[in-house]
Design a protein around this motif. Structure first.
Motif, PDB file in Angstrom:
ATOM      1  N   GLU A 103       0.827  -1.211   0.000  1.00 54.87           N
ATOM      2  CA  GLU A 103       0.000   0.000   0.000  1.00 54.87           C
ATOM      3  C   GLU A 103       0.864   1.265   0.000  1.00 54.87           C
ATOM      4  O   GLU A 103       0.570   2.227  -0.724  1.00 54.87           O
ATOM      5  CB  GLU A 103      -0.925  -0.021   1.217  1.00 54.87           C
ATOM      6  CG  GLU A 103      -2.031  -1.068   1.095  1.00 54.87           C
ATOM      7  CD  GLU A 103      -2.753  -1.340   2.402  1.00 54.87           C
ATOM      8  OE1 GLU A 103      -3.842  -1.957   2.358  1.00 54.87           O
ATOM      9  OE2 GLU A 103      -2.242  -0.941   3.480  1.00 54.87           O
ATOM     10  N   TYR A 104       1.925   1.271   0.783  1.00 51.39           N
ATOM     11  CA  TYR A 104       2.805   2.441   0.791  1.00 51.39           C
ATOM     12  C   TYR A 104       3.534   2.593  -0.545  1.00 51.39           C
ATOM     13  O   TYR A 104       3.755   3.720  -1.007  1.00 51.39           O
ATOM     14  CB  TYR A 104       3.808   2.365   1.944  1.00 51.39           C
ATOM     15  CG  TYR A 104       3.337   3.115   3.176  1.00 51.39           C
ATOM     16  CD1 TYR A 104       3.149   4.499   3.147  1.00 51.39           C
ATOM     17  CD2 TYR A 104       3.073   2.453   4.368  1.00 51.39           C
ATOM     18  CE1 TYR A 104       2.698   5.189   4.259  1.00 51.39           C
ATOM     19  CE2 TYR A 104       2.626   3.138   5.491  1.00 51.39           C
ATOM     20  CZ  TYR A 104       2.436   4.509   5.430  1.00 51.39           C
ATOM     21  OH  TYR A 104       1.976   5.202   6.535  1.00 51.39           O
ATOM     22  N   GLU A 105       3.900   1.491  -1.157  1.00 50.23           N
ATOM     23  CA  GLU A 105       4.531   1.566  -2.488  1.00 50.23           C
ATOM     24  C   GLU A 105       3.571   2.199  -3.493  1.00 50.23           C
ATOM     25  O   GLU A 105       3.950   3.076  -4.276  1.00 50.23           O
ATOM     26  CB  GLU A 105       4.944   0.168  -2.967  1.00 50.23           C
ATOM     27  CG  GLU A 105       6.138  -0.426  -2.240  1.00 50.23           C
ATOM     28  CD  GLU A 105       7.461   0.129  -2.712  1.00 50.23           C
ATOM     29  OE1 GLU A 105       7.487   1.222  -3.330  1.00 50.23           O
ATOM     30  OE2 GLU A 105       8.488  -0.524  -2.460  1.00 50.23           O
ATOM     31  N   GLY A 106       2.315   1.768  -3.456  1.00 46.42           N
ATOM     32  CA  GLY A 106       1.318   2.343  -4.361  1.00 46.42           C
ATOM     33  C   GLY A 106       1.063   3.805  -4.062  1.00 46.42           C
ATOM     34  O   GLY A 106       0.912   4.621  -4.991  1.00 46.42           O
ATOM     35  N   PHE A 107       1.047   4.158  -2.780  1.00 41.33           N
ATOM     36  CA  PHE A 107       0.847   5.543  -2.385  1.00 41.33           C
ATOM     37  C   PHE A 107       1.973   6.438  -2.902  1.00 41.33           C
ATOM     38  O   PHE A 107       1.726   7.535  -3.422  1.00 41.33           O
ATOM     39  CB  PHE A 107       0.758   5.617  -0.853  1.00 41.33           C
ATOM     40  CG  PHE A 107       0.994   6.985  -0.283  1.00 41.33           C
ATOM     41  CD1 PHE A 107       0.097   8.016  -0.507  1.00 41.33           C
ATOM     42  CD2 PHE A 107       2.132   7.235   0.471  1.00 41.33           C
ATOM     43  CE1 PHE A 107       0.323   9.288   0.013  1.00 41.33           C
ATOM     44  CE2 PHE A 107       2.364   8.489   0.997  1.00 41.33           C
ATOM     45  CZ  PHE A 107       1.459   9.522   0.763  1.00 41.33           C
ATOM     46  N   ILE A 108       3.212   5.983  -2.783  1.00 45.31           N
ATOM     47  CA  ILE A 108       4.341   6.796  -3.251  1.00 45.31           C
ATOM     48  C   ILE A 108       4.269   7.003  -4.756  1.00 45.31           C
ATOM     49  O   ILE A 108       4.527   8.108  -5.252  1.00 45.31           O
ATOM     50  CB  ILE A 108       5.675   6.152  -2.830  1.00 45.31           C
ATOM     51  CG1 ILE A 108       5.824   6.233  -1.311  1.00 45.31           C
ATOM     52  CG2 ILE A 108       6.857   6.846  -3.514  1.00 45.31           C
ATOM     53  CD1 ILE A 108       7.008   5.483  -0.774  1.00 45.31           C
ATOM     54  N   GLU A 109       3.913   5.985  -5.490  1.00 45.53           N
ATOM     55  CA  GLU A 109       3.753   6.145  -6.941  1.00 45.53           C
ATOM     56  C   GLU A 109       2.653   7.163  -7.245  1.00 45.53           C
ATOM     57  O   GLU A 109       2.775   7.974  -8.172  1.00 45.53           O
ATOM     58  CB  GLU A 109       3.427   4.797  -7.587  1.00 45.53           C
ATOM     59  CG  GLU A 109       4.611   3.839  -7.642  1.00 45.53           C
ATOM     60  CD  GLU A 109       5.778   4.423  -8.424  1.00 45.53           C
ATOM     61  OE1 GLU A 109       5.543   5.016  -9.514  1.00 45.53           O
ATOM     62  OE2 GLU A 109       6.926   4.297  -7.956  1.00 45.53           O
ATOM     63  N   GLU A 110       1.599   7.134  -6.448  1.00 44.11           N
ATOM     64  CA  GLU A 110       0.506   8.090  -6.634  1.00 44.11           C
ATOM     65  C   GLU A 110       0.982   9.521  -6.344  1.00 44.11           C
ATOM     66  O   GLU A 110       0.639  10.462  -7.065  1.00 44.11           O
ATOM     67  CB  GLU A 110      -0.660   7.727  -5.722  1.00 44.11           C
ATOM     68  CG  GLU A 110      -1.940   8.465  -6.026  1.00 44.11           C
ATOM     69  CD  GLU A 110      -3.118   8.022  -5.172  1.00 44.11           C
ATOM     70  OE1 GLU A 110      -4.162   8.692  -5.228  1.00 44.11           O
ATOM     71  OE2 GLU A 110      -3.002   6.992  -4.463  1.00 44.11           O
ATOM     72  N   VAL A 111       1.783   9.685  -5.301  1.00 41.39           N
ATOM     73  CA  VAL A 111       2.357  10.999  -4.978  1.00 41.39           C
ATOM     74  C   VAL A 111       3.221  11.499  -6.125  1.00 41.39           C
ATOM     75  O   VAL A 111       3.105  12.657  -6.569  1.00 41.39           O
ATOM     76  CB  VAL A 111       3.187  10.934  -3.676  1.00 41.39           C
ATOM     77  CG1 VAL A 111       4.025  12.212  -3.503  1.00 41.39           C
ATOM     78  CG2 VAL A 111       2.266  10.757  -2.472  1.00 41.39           C
ATOM     79  N   LEU A 112       4.108  10.652  -6.617  1.00 41.84           N
ATOM     80  CA  LEU A 112       5.009  11.059  -7.697  1.00 41.84           C
ATOM     81  C   LEU A 112       4.228  11.427  -8.958  1.00 41.84           C
ATOM     82  O   LEU A 112       4.571  12.401  -9.637  1.00 41.84           O
ATOM     83  CB  LEU A 112       6.019   9.942  -7.993  1.00 41.84           C
ATOM     84  CG  LEU A 112       7.055   9.691  -6.871  1.00 41.84           C
ATOM     85  CD1 LEU A 112       7.876   8.447  -7.198  1.00 41.84           C
ATOM     86  CD2 LEU A 112       7.955  10.887  -6.685  1.00 41.84           C
ATOM     87  N   ASN A 113       3.197  10.670  -9.251  1.00 42.09           N
ATOM     88  CA  ASN A 113       2.371  10.983 -10.433  1.00 42.09           C
ATOM     89  C   ASN A 113       1.626  12.304 -10.245  1.00 42.09           C
ATOM     90  O   ASN A 113       1.479  13.079 -11.186  1.00 42.09           O
ATOM     91  CB  ASN A 113       1.381   9.846 -10.695  1.00 42.09           C
ATOM     92  CG  ASN A 113       2.053   8.597 -11.214  1.00 42.09           C
ATOM     93  OD1 ASN A 113       3.116   8.668 -11.855  1.00 42.09           O
ATOM     94  ND2 ASN A 113       1.464   7.437 -10.963  1.00 42.09           N
ATOM     95  N   GLU A 114       1.161  12.550  -9.025  1.00 41.80           N
ATOM     96  CA  GLU A 114       0.452  13.794  -8.733  1.00 41.80           C
ATOM     97  C   GLU A 114       1.383  15.001  -8.890  1.00 41.80           C
ATOM     98  O   GLU A 114       0.976  16.053  -9.412  1.00 41.80           O
ATOM     99  CB  GLU A 114      -0.127  13.747  -7.323  1.00 41.80           C
ATOM    100  CG  GLU A 114      -0.974  14.941  -6.938  1.00 41.80           C
ATOM    101  CD  GLU A 114      -2.265  15.043  -7.708  1.00 41.80           C
ATOM    102  OE1 GLU A 114      -2.816  16.169  -7.782  1.00 41.80           O
ATOM    103  OE2 GLU A 114      -2.733  14.014  -8.235  1.00 41.80           O
ATOM    104  N   LEU A 115       2.625  14.838  -8.476  1.00 46.48           N
ATOM    105  CA  LEU A 115       3.579  15.945  -8.552  1.00 46.48           C
ATOM    106  C   LEU A 115       4.012  16.246  -9.979  1.00 46.48           C
ATOM    107  O   LEU A 115       4.506  17.354 -10.269  1.00 46.48           O
ATOM    108  CB  LEU A 115       4.828  15.621  -7.694  1.00 46.48           C
ATOM    109  CG  LEU A 115       4.595  15.574  -6.180  1.00 46.48           C
ATOM    110  CD1 LEU A 115       5.843  15.086  -5.465  1.00 46.48           C
ATOM    111  CD2 LEU A 115       4.159  16.929  -5.644  1.00 46.48           C
ATOM    112  N   LYS A 116       3.821  15.297 -10.866  1.00 43.26           N
ATOM    113  CA  LYS A 116       4.173  15.510 -12.277  1.00 43.26           C
ATOM    114  C   LYS A 116       3.129  16.337 -13.009  1.00 43.26           C
ATOM    115  O   LYS A 116       3.396  16.849 -14.100  1.00 43.26           O
ATOM    116  CB  LYS A 116       4.346  14.163 -12.976  1.00 43.26           C
ATOM    117  CG  LYS A 116       5.575  13.389 -12.534  1.00 43.26           C
ATOM    118  CD  LYS A 116       5.621  12.022 -13.214  1.00 43.26           C
ATOM    119  CE  LYS A 116       6.812  11.201 -12.732  1.00 43.26           C
ATOM    120  NZ  LYS A 116       6.816   9.835 -13.332  1.00 43.26           N
ATOM    121  N   LYS A 117       1.932  16.446 -12.436  1.00 43.30           N
ATOM    122  CA  LYS A 117       0.835  17.129 -13.135  1.00 43.30           C
ATOM    123  C   LYS A 117       1.094  18.633 -13.232  1.00 43.30           C
ATOM    124  O   LYS A 117       1.737  19.213 -12.373  1.00 43.30           O
ATOM    125  CB  LYS A 117      -0.492  16.873 -12.399  1.00 43.30           C
ATOM    126  CG  LYS A 117      -0.930  15.417 -12.475  1.00 43.30           C
ATOM    127  CD  LYS A 117      -2.242  15.212 -11.741  1.00 43.30           C
ATOM    128  CE  LYS A 117      -2.713  13.771 -11.793  1.00 43.30           C
ATOM    129  NZ  LYS A 117      -3.981  13.559 -11.053  1.00 43.30           N
TER     130      LYS A 117
END
Length: 250
Positions: free
Chosen positions: A236-250
């Motif tokens: 879950e934390y791995e998925g969360f970090i990927e979500e954070v990184l994707n959000e910051l790319k927007k």
């Protein structure tokens, strides 16, 4: 350099756990990261160092007797460093709050750091001068919280603090989102409160479920990934970090 303050004035919401695993997760991706332990309880510090034997910590920064470059120490791997805390930091609160420069101490110190890609700030469970410093220095606020009634009670105070700092001091401050921790997905309370929380903040799609792996990883002084990579919380934390990184790319 992207600076994320992990903040919630209520204790027990998962700030330190999230700060630690976010910082270590970024470092595992070879992103040079600085973890700043702004909590005098020094729980983040204690995973990597002994707070009682650290020669210089954030108390020295608030005493104006050291720059953050003098404080930071290697942690976890070559990509993660920590600015440690100790109980000495608590003594600085009443001293610092009387200074006109008090809200800007951390921001000004970080302005001299150029070689970090991420700064993660583990805030104390209060709206103290240390939380204010963190929000003034940050680009984003990440809010860990539980889907519980008492967790919701403090949301308005945190929102008001963020809005005030954004209006008066740090106009670039944005709420990255809220991470639901210690989730018990099948309970009626969770099903009732989650829709209400979405009215206040953007809620990350990934949530962190309730389980023993987190607490056991703290005892082992490891990230949840290193302690038990196959655990649900690790994934879950791995998925969360990927979500954070994707959000910051927007």
């Amino acid at each position: 350099m992207i600076t994320i303050a992990v903040a919630n004035q209520k204790g027990g919401e998962g700030k330190t756990t999230t700060s630690l695993n976010l910082a270590m997760g970024l470092a595992r991706r070879n992103l040079k990261t600085l973890l700043i332990d702004m909590d005098p309880q020094a729980n983040s510090t204690g995973i990597f160092l002994n707070p009682e034997t650290v020669e210089k910590d954030l108390a020295h920064l608030f005493q104006n007797s050291a720059h953050i470059k003098d404080i930071i120490a290697p942690a976890y791997n070559e990509h993660l460093w920590i600015a440690p805390s100790s109980m000495r930091l608590a003594e600085m609160e009443t001293v610092s709050v009387n200074s006109v420069e008090a809200p800007y101490i951390l921001r000004d110190s970080l302005s001299g750091l150029k070689d970090f890609e991420f700064v993660i700030i583990d805030c104390p469970p209060s709206l103290s001068i240390f939380t204010v410093n963190s929000l003034v220095a940050a680009n984003y606020v990440l809010i860990p919280l539980q889907a519980e009634k008492f967790s919701m009670d403090g949301i308005m105070g945190l929102q008001q603090t963020i809005s005030s700092i954004k209006k008066r001091i740090n106009p670039d401050l944005e709420i990255l989102g809220a991470l639901i921790t210690q989730l018990k997905p099948q309970t009626l309370l969770t099903k009732t409160i989650l829709p209400v929380l979405t009215k206040y903040f953007r809620i990350f799609e990934h949530t962190i479920s309730d389980g023993v792996a987190i607490g056991e990883s703290h005892l082992a002084k490891k990230s949840v990934y290193d302690y038990n990579r196959s655990s649900r919380q690790s994934q879950e934390y791995e998925g969360f970090i990927e979500e954070v990184l994707n959000e910051l790319k927007k």
